[in-house]
Each structure stands twice: as structure tokens, then as C-alpha cells.
Design an enzyme around this catalytic site. Structure first.
Site, PDB file in Angstrom:
ATOM      1  N   LEU A   1      43.310  27.278  47.044  1.00  0.00           N
ATOM      2  CA  LEU A   1      42.912  28.703  47.862  1.00  0.00           C
ATOM      3  C   LEU A   1      41.723  28.536  48.808  1.00  0.00           C
ATOM      4  O   LEU A   1      40.800  27.727  48.398  1.00  0.00           O
ATOM      5  CB  LEU A   1      42.589  29.738  46.687  1.00  0.00           C
ATOM      6  CG  LEU A   1      43.476  29.950  45.775  1.00  0.00           C
ATOM      7  CD1 LEU A   1      43.056  30.898  44.524  1.00  0.00           C
ATOM      8  CD2 LEU A   1      44.743  30.633  46.227  1.00  0.00           C
TER       9      LEU A   1
ATOM     10  N   HIS B   1      11.955  43.320  68.823  1.00  0.00           N
ATOM     11  CA  HIS B   1      11.103  42.157  69.477  1.00  0.00           C
ATOM     12  C   HIS B   1      10.223  41.366  68.367  1.00  0.00           C
ATOM     13  O   HIS B   1       9.589  41.954  67.888  1.00  0.00           O
ATOM     14  CB  HIS B   1      10.129  42.836  70.536  1.00  0.00           C
ATOM     15  CG  HIS B   1       9.333  41.776  71.451  1.00  0.00           C
ATOM     16  ND1 HIS B   1       9.782  40.783  72.147  1.00  0.00           N
ATOM     17  CD2 HIS B   1       7.858  41.563  71.206  1.00  0.00           C
ATOM     18  CE1 HIS B   1       8.771  40.398  72.730  1.00  0.00           C
ATOM     19  NE2 HIS B   1       7.658  40.575  71.953  1.00  0.00           N
TER      20      HIS B   1
ATOM     21  N   LYS C   1      30.370  23.280  59.272  1.00  0.00           N
ATOM     22  CA  LYS C   1      28.905  24.017  59.667  1.00  0.00           C
ATOM     23  C   LYS C   1      27.824  23.548  58.610  1.00  0.00           C
ATOM     24  O   LYS C   1      26.580  23.783  59.137  1.00  0.00           O
ATOM     25  CB  LYS C   1      29.285  25.434  59.546  1.00  0.00           C
ATOM     26  CG  LYS C   1      29.841  26.123  60.671  1.00  0.00           C
ATOM     27  CD  LYS C   1      30.946  25.260  61.388  1.00  0.00           C
ATOM     28  CE  LYS C   1      31.712  25.656  62.443  1.00  0.00           C
ATOM     29  NZ  LYS C   1      33.043  24.929  62.874  1.00  0.00           N
TER      30      LYS C   1
END
Length: 459
Positions: free
Chosen positions: A39, A436, A52
Site C-alpha cells: 500500500l 516577518h 526527500k
């Protein structure tokens, strides 16, 4: 058909198949999910997730190697591939366990074994035939090669072989400068290998905006990743020390290994699709915007359907098909709105049209572009990454393309997708408040500039 074993019978439990199964079961449909291996399919086991993980390990290696620039005294002693693989496999194992439990908890019937279409909405697995009121083809893809290029799994590898390497090669030739090739090139360079990319097309990641390609090429030159674009492959032979690759023009490049990264082909051969009468083209299953094939009650999703071969496209198509079968009348997927990310160092991310495609659609005089350099972004300076945000818009109209280059910019593509999908004008985005210091600010600043009121950028 008046009777069937399942409301939805799905051939393949990769990204598209299992997403369809989960959503269909959620909608109260009975589901049969056929899978010959594990799966999760390519993405979970030999694609997105393990690659990754390697790229993150590579980032850690670079951070250690370059720590002095941050005032941190650290050294890189080397790469323990056994440890790297243990980390990578641990990530895959945990996700696989979670997915298996999720599938089980939803009451989905998993039919283990190699399935083949043997009749109208019928799949035979292990000698037994199962039927569905609806059949979803989701058989995935495989690593392609080139004519006369034989993969041996030792000197000449696919990405699947590369993920199982127990060592860092001294040198590698990467055949193919697309997403897969550039990601592996990036990993191996960070691990200490000498890397040369050979690409027949004029530039690396040729599907991306030309500015993004040029930025990646500059970064790779700085990292001393060699590449030869506009250079078709001719032949390869094994040597006592590795491989010798001959390219057009007669030049020979030698290395320990050759990675063949020339794309992925649809896994459709021998599965009975043609016999069922499904319309095919070069091995791909043709489907309309609602993922329907030409055969009544038969859908197709994921890598076997022409278009972007991305896990998240498969996920969305699977969800769409389940909802379509359930009668929810979902809106067709906008293929241009599917985000694209290359997880190299630096990353490339994009959504919508590149400048060339936008010019073809609206005319060269009908578009405007703007590039906001990450040099003006505080968080990017902290991370010591370079790159840009490039916006493409219809003149006096919406933003039709967003293109980003820089470390971690893949994490920005979600907002970029929203901007593209809601057909936002620069003036719509400019008033939004971005925290920010974040890299997300770069998207806000780029739209401020495009709206004619740049802040941390020259007008």
C-alpha cells in the site's frame, strides 16, 4: 451490471488508488483495493518520501560542512549510508504503518496479489474474479530507460536502485536533467560525490520557466555539479572501474555509476486494458476531464493518465473520482493549478503558466512579468539562500504564473496556488499581511511591486 462485489473496484494502491479508496469509503461506498506489492505505491516506497528523506540528510550534511559561516564550529566526518538508509527507511515504515491502519479502519477490502482486467468492470486476482459497479485504473508508473540501454542494477541504475545504495559513489553520471535527475545529483554532491548531468534538452528542468532553469544551473555550477545540456546520449559500456558513457559528438565521460533518470512510463502493459477496449496512446490511458475512459463505468487516475506524474495530482484525481461516483458532481481539476516542486539545493517551485506559455496564450504584449530577488528577504538572508519570486500576469489582469527558486521555497507554493486559483490580481494580494521575517514575505513583496508600490525593492 445489477450486482457486484464492490461499489468501487480499484486496481492499484498508490497515491491515486488509495486516495480514491479512502474517500469512497468515507462516502459510504464499498471498496475493493487491488495491490500486488505494498500500500502506498511508488511515492511512499521508492519515490517522493524516501528521496526527500535523502535530500534532508543531504541538507544536514551541507549544514555541517558549511557551519563555520554561521559561527558554529562543526565538522563533517563523513556519510554513514547505513545510518542514512535506516533514517530513510524508518520514515517510510512509519508512514506505511499509518496508511495500513487507516485503510483497515475504513473497512476497505485489500485484495493482495497481481490483478488483471478480465471483463466488464472485472479484475482477477490470484485466480478469483472480482467485480465493481465502477472500475478505477490506478496502476502507476515505472522508471523508463532508452533503447539499447540495459539496466543492471549495479553499475547502471534506476532511481529505485539508487535509493538502496549502501555507499556514496565516488562519481556518478546522471542521465537526465529533469526533476529526478537534479534531485539525485543534488543529494550525491552534498554527500561528496563528483556528479555530471547529461541532458539532451537545452536546459535543466526544461519544463520550468527559463529563468528558474538558469538560476538552478548557476547554483549547480557554484556547487561544482557538472552538467552538459543539449547533449544526447549515444551509448554506455561497463569498465573495470565503472561506466563509460559516449554522448553525441563522440565525447566519453567516465564514472563509477550511471543513474538513468529519463522519466517514468505508464504501467499498463499486460493488464488487460486494451482487451477491455480502453483507448490508449503510447501506453497511457486516455481520460476526459472527469477521469472517465471511453469505456462506461471505467475511470483512470494518476501516472497512467497523460499529464504531470505527481503524487498530489494522483491524490486529487482519486478523491475526485470517488466524489463523482458518489454523485457529488465535483469540479474538474485545473491541471495548470497543480503545484510543481523540485527538491534540489536550491529548490524550484511553480504553479500556473511559465512566461513562454503565457506569451503563447495571451500574446507577448498581453503579459507582464516581475522578479523579486530573495536578496531583499530577511529570512532568506538568514538561511543564506539565493533565488527569486517571479510573477507572470495577464496585463491589467490576474496572476497566471508564480515561479520560485531558493532553499525551502517548496513550502511557499501553497499560497502561490491559492493566488493562481482564485485568479487574484496583484492588487488583491498586496494588502495581505505576511509575517516577518518569513520567506512568505517574498510573495507579498513581489505582489506589492507588481501592484506598483514596492517596499523592500527598487521601483
Amino acid at each position: 451490471m445489477t450486482e457486484a462485489d464492490f461499489d468501487v473496484l480499484i486496481l492499484g494502491a498508490g497515491s491515486g488508488g488509495y486516495a480514491c479508496a479512502l474517500r469512497a469509503s468515507q462516502l459510504g461506498l464499498t471498496v475493493g483495493l487491488v495491490e500486488k506489492d505494498r500500500l502506498g505505491g511508488t511515492c511512499l516506497h521508492v519515490g517522493c518520501i524516501p528521496t526527500k528523506a535523502l535530500l534532508h540528510a543531504a541538507e544536514v550534511a551541507d549544514s555541517a560542512r558549511e557551519s563555520e559561516q554561521f559561527g558554529v564550529q562543526a565538522t563533517l566526518e563523513g556519510i554513514d549510508m547505513a545510518g542514512v538508509n535506516s533514517y530513510k527507511d524508518g520514515v517510510v515504515s512509519r508512514l506505511f504503518k499509518g496508511l495500513t491502519g487507516l485503510i483497515s479502519s475504513r473497512g476497505i477490502t485489500v485484495l493482495e496479489g497481481e490483478g488483471r482486467v478480465t471483463g466488464d468492470r472485472q479484475v482477477t486476482v490470484g485466480g478469483r474474479a472480482y467485480t465493481g459497479r465502477h472500475l478505477v485504473l490506478a496502476s502507476g508508473s515505472y522508471s523508463k530507460s532508452l533503447p539499447g540501454l540495459d539496466i543492471d542494477g549495479e553499475r547502471i541504475l534506476t532511481s529505485e536502485h539508487a535509493l538502496r545504495l549502501d555507499r556514496v559513489p565516488a562519481s556518478v553520471i546522471v542521465l537526465g536533467g529533469g526533476v529526478i535527475g537534479c534531485e539525485f545529483a543534488s543529494v550525491w554532491k552534498s554527500f561528496g560525490a563528483d556528479v555530471t548531468i547529461v541532458e539532451a534538452l537545452p536546459r535543466l528542468v526544461a519544463a520550468e520557466d527559463e529563468a528558474s532553469s538558469k538560476a538552478l544551473e548557476r547554483a549547480f555550477r557554484k556547487r561544482k555539479i557538472a552538467f552538459r545540456t543539449g547533449t544526447p546520449f549515444q551509448s554506455v559500456k561497463t569498465t573495470d572501474t565503472g561506466v563509460a558513457v559516449t554522448v553525441e559528438g563522440g565525447d566519453v565521460i567516465e564514472a563509477e555509476l550511471l543513474l538513468v533518470a529519463v522519466g517514468r512510463g505508464p504501467s499498463t502493459s499486460g493488464l488487460g486494458y486494451e482487451e477491455l477496449g480502453v483507448e490508449m496512446e503510447r501506453g497511457f490511458v486516455l481520460a476526459d476531464e472527469r477521469c472517465r475512459t471511453n469505456v462506461e463505468g471505467v475511470y483512470a487516475v494518476g501516472d497512467i493518465v497523460p499529464g504531470l506524474q505527481l503524487a498530489h495530482r494522483g491524490f486529487q484525481q482519486g478523491i475526485f473520482v470517488a466524489e463523482d461516483i458518489a454523485g457529488l458532481d465535483p469540479r474538474p481539476i485545473d491541471e495548470s493549478a497543480i503545484p510543481r516542486v523540485t527538491y534540489s539545493h536550491p529548490e524550484i517551485a511553480s504553479v500556473g503558466l511559465n512566461e513562454s506559455a503565457a506569451a503563447d496564450k495571451y500574446g507577448a504584449d498581453g503579459i507582464e512579468t516581475l522578479i523579486y530577488d530573495l536578496g531583499g528577504n530577511g529570512k532568506s538572508q538568514i538561511l543564506k539562500t539565493q533565488g527569486f519570486v517571479k510573477l507572470v500576469r495577464q496585463k491589467d489582469g490576474p496572476v497566471v504564473g508564480v515561479h520560485l527558486v531558493g532553499d525551502r521555497v517548496g513550502e511557499l507554493i501553497g499560497e502561490a496556488q491559492l493566488i493562481y486559483s482564485w485568479e487574484a490580481h496583484a492588487e488583491d494580494v498586496a494588502p495581505l499581511v505576511h509575517a516577518h521575517p518569513t520567506q512568505n514575505e517574498a510573495l507579498g513583496e513581489a505582489h506589492l511591486a507588481l501592484a506598483g508600490k514596492p517596499l523592500h525593492a527598487h521601483s
